[in-house]
Design a protein around this motif. Structure first.
Motif, PDB file in Angstrom:
ATOM      1  N   GLY A 124       4.524   8.647  -7.417  1.00  0.00           N
ATOM      2  CA  GLY A 124       3.904   9.309  -6.293  1.00  0.00           C
ATOM      3  C   GLY A 124       3.521   8.321  -5.213  1.00  0.00           C
ATOM      4  N   THR A 125       2.862   8.833  -4.210  1.00  0.00           N
ATOM      5  CA  THR A 125       2.511   8.033  -3.031  1.00  0.00           C
ATOM      6  C   THR A 125       1.263   7.190  -3.234  1.00  0.00           C
ATOM      7  N   GLY A 126       0.485   7.477  -4.267  1.00  0.00           N
ATOM      8  CA  GLY A 126      -0.657   6.637  -4.599  1.00  0.00           C
ATOM      9  C   GLY A 126      -1.961   7.033  -3.925  1.00  0.00           C
ATOM     10  N   THR A 127      -3.051   6.794  -4.623  1.00  0.00           N
ATOM     11  CA  THR A 127      -4.403   6.936  -4.073  1.00  0.00           C
ATOM     12  C   THR A 127      -5.062   5.578  -4.112  1.00  0.00           C
ATOM     13  N   ARG A 128      -5.553   5.131  -2.962  1.00  0.00           N
ATOM     14  CA  ARG A 128      -6.233   3.837  -2.890  1.00  0.00           C
ATOM     15  C   ARG A 128      -7.728   4.073  -3.065  1.00  0.00           C
ATOM     16  N   LEU A 129      -8.232   3.608  -4.199  1.00  0.00           N
ATOM     17  CA  LEU A 129      -9.639   3.781  -4.549  1.00  0.00           C
ATOM     18  C   LEU A 129     -10.407   2.509  -4.268  1.00  0.00           C
ATOM     19  N   LYS A 130     -11.537   2.682  -3.589  1.00  0.00           N
ATOM     20  CA  LYS A 130     -12.437   1.555  -3.352  1.00  0.00           C
ATOM     21  C   LYS A 130     -13.793   1.924  -3.920  1.00  0.00           C
TER      22      LYS A 130
ATOM     23  N   GLY B  64       0.786  -1.231   0.000  1.00  0.00           N
ATOM     24  CA  GLY B  64       0.000   0.000   0.000  1.00  0.00           C
ATOM     25  C   GLY B  64       0.812   1.271   0.000  1.00  0.00           C
ATOM     26  N   MET B  65       2.089   1.143  -0.253  1.00  0.00           N
ATOM     27  CA  MET B  65       2.954   2.321  -0.157  1.00  0.00           C
ATOM     28  C   MET B  65       3.546   2.669  -1.524  1.00  0.00           C
ATOM     29  N   GLU B  66       4.343   3.723  -1.538  1.00  0.00           N
ATOM     30  CA  GLU B  66       4.949   4.180  -2.789  1.00  0.00           C
ATOM     31  C   GLU B  66       6.059   3.240  -3.243  1.00  0.00           C
ATOM     32  N   LEU B  67       6.453   3.392  -4.489  1.00  0.00           N
ATOM     33  CA  LEU B  67       7.530   2.595  -5.049  1.00  0.00           C
ATOM     34  C   LEU B  67       8.849   3.331  -4.880  1.00  0.00           C
ATOM     35  N   HIS B  68       9.883   2.586  -4.561  1.00  0.00           N
ATOM     36  CA  HIS B  68      11.226   3.147  -4.433  1.00  0.00           C
ATOM     37  C   HIS B  68      12.156   2.447  -5.417  1.00  0.00           C
ATOM     38  N   LEU B  69      12.835   3.219  -6.243  1.00  0.00           N
ATOM     39  CA  LEU B  69      13.747   2.660  -7.226  1.00  0.00           C
ATOM     40  C   LEU B  69      15.030   2.218  -6.540  1.00  0.00           C
ATOM     41  N   ILE B  70      15.422   0.961  -6.732  1.00  0.00           N
ATOM     42  CA  ILE B  70      16.642   0.474  -6.106  1.00  0.00           C
ATOM     43  C   ILE B  70      17.752   0.198  -7.113  1.00  0.00           C
ATOM     44  N   HIS B  71      17.413  -0.212  -8.321  1.00  0.00           N
ATOM     45  CA  HIS B  71      18.419  -0.420  -9.374  1.00  0.00           C
ATOM     46  C   HIS B  71      17.779  -0.187 -10.736  1.00  0.00           C
ATOM     47  N   TYR B  72      18.615   0.209 -11.712  1.00  0.00           N
ATOM     48  CA  TYR B  72      18.128   0.269 -13.078  1.00  0.00           C
ATOM     49  C   TYR B  72      19.273   0.031 -14.050  1.00  0.00           C
ATOM     50  N   SER B  73      18.880  -0.222 -15.281  1.00  0.00           N
ATOM     51  CA  SER B  73      19.863  -0.568 -16.312  1.00  0.00           C
ATOM     52  C   SER B  73      19.439   0.033 -17.644  1.00  0.00           C
ATOM     53  N   TYR B  74      20.409   0.569 -18.368  1.00  0.00           N
ATOM     54  CA  TYR B  74      20.117   1.133 -19.686  1.00  0.00           C
ATOM     55  C   TYR B  74      20.262   0.095 -20.795  1.00  0.00           C
TER      56      TYR B  74
ATOM     57  N   ASN C 217      -3.561  -3.260  -8.994  1.00  0.00           N
ATOM     58  CA  ASN C 217      -4.472  -4.114  -8.246  1.00  0.00           C
ATOM     59  C   ASN C 217      -3.700  -4.764  -7.105  1.00  0.00           C
ATOM     60  N   SER C 218      -4.414  -5.107  -6.062  1.00  0.00           N
ATOM     61  CA  SER C 218      -3.795  -5.625  -4.854  1.00  0.00           C
ATOM     62  C   SER C 218      -2.880  -6.810  -5.151  1.00  0.00           C
ATOM     63  N   GLY C 219      -1.635  -6.718  -4.709  1.00  0.00           N
ATOM     64  CA  GLY C 219      -0.697  -7.810  -4.858  1.00  0.00           C
ATOM     65  C   GLY C 219      -0.137  -8.002  -6.259  1.00  0.00           C
ATOM     66  N   ARG C 220      -0.395  -7.067  -7.141  1.00  0.00           N
ATOM     67  CA  ARG C 220       0.070  -7.200  -8.528  1.00  0.00           C
ATOM     68  C   ARG C 220       1.023  -6.067  -8.901  1.00  0.00           C
ATOM     69  N   GLY C 221       1.562  -6.157 -10.124  1.00  0.00           N
ATOM     70  CA  GLY C 221       2.376  -5.069 -10.636  1.00  0.00           C
ATOM     71  C   GLY C 221       1.514  -3.922 -11.130  1.00  0.00           C
ATOM     72  N   LEU C 222       2.175  -2.855 -11.568  1.00  0.00           N
ATOM     73  CA  LEU C 222       1.456  -1.689 -12.055  1.00  0.00           C
ATOM     74  C   LEU C 222       1.152  -1.837 -13.544  1.00  0.00           C
TER      75      LEU C 222
END
Lengths: 117, 112
Positions: free
Chosen positions: B103-109, A40-50, B38-43
């Motif tokens: 960004g920090t995200g908005t959780r929509l229900k 439920g939190m933001e994403l943090h970039l830890i590594h990347y590659s070109y 979606n919950s538990g998935r990628g963006l």
């Protein structure tokens, strides 16, 4: 959905173990990324590659390492896992167009949820 | 430092209503993107708006961009239960590197 695969999907391991999270994409994308995300939190970039043989550290300090020997493969390794590494790890890729590198979207895998006990 | 911040952090609406979420950022940008998770998935990428565009539509999505205020909004019209997810904005970080900052995200229900 994009063709980017992460394995394993879930992983529970003990402290001190060495682990490698796998990420592969079949789209021939040059750029690849690893993000760390707590639920439920933001994403943090830890590594990347070109591209092949190119790796850079991201904004979040991480004790992990990455390699890019092949275009399609970008594994993340933790030499000695700790409970603080418990998180979700997301791999992403995008194509490099040159003129505007941010013109193309990121394609994400479904992530690896890591729990270190 | 955090480039984008979404507002509100959480939003709960009834099915059929419209959902609006906002994103503010700090530096000049080339473009801004919105993603859904979606919950538990990628963006999943939803829409991209360039810095010289003010509004863009895609299906039930409407995105606006105000570069003078360094803000963007995402409107989802006639929401459905399947729209329940977290929504993130992403921009380049103005450092000349190929890094996307989320960004920090908005959780929509969306309640059925």
């Amino acid at each position: 959905e994009a063709d980017i695969y992460q394995t394993p999907r879930y992983l529970v391991i003990g402290t001190g173990k060495k682990i490698t999270l796998e990420c592969s994409q079949t789209m021939g994308h040059d750029k690849m990324y690893w993000y760390q995300q707590d639920p439920g939190m933001e994403l943090h970039l830890i590594h990347y590659s070109y591209g092949v043989n190119s790796t850079e550290k991201g904004d979040l300090s991480s004790e992990s390492t990455v390699s890019r020997i092949r275009t399609e493969h970008f594994p993340l390794t933790l030499e000695s896992a700790r409970p603080s590494h418990t998180s979700q790890y997301l791999c992403a890729s995008s194509v490099f167009l040159g003129a505007d590198p941010f013109e193309t979207p990121l394609h994400f895998g479904n992530g690896t949820r890591l729990t270190v006990t | 430092s955090q480039q984008g911040e979404e507002d509100p952090q959480a939003l709960s609406i009834q099915e059929g209503e419209n959902a609006t979420m906002n994103c503010s950022y700090k530096t000049s940008i080339n473009n801004l993107q919105w993603y859904r998770q979606n919950s538990g998935r990628g963006l999943v990428h939803l829409i991209l708006i360039r810095s010289n565009e003010r509004e863009k539509h895609s299906g039930r999505l409407r995105v606006t961009l105000d570069t003078s205020k360094k803000s963007s909004s995402l409107l989802i019209t006639a929401s459905r239960a399947a729209d329940t997810a977290s929504y993130f904005c992403a921009t380049d970080d103005d450092s000349g590197t190929y890094k996307y900052i989320f960004g920090t995200g908005t959780r929509l229900k969306v309640l059925a």
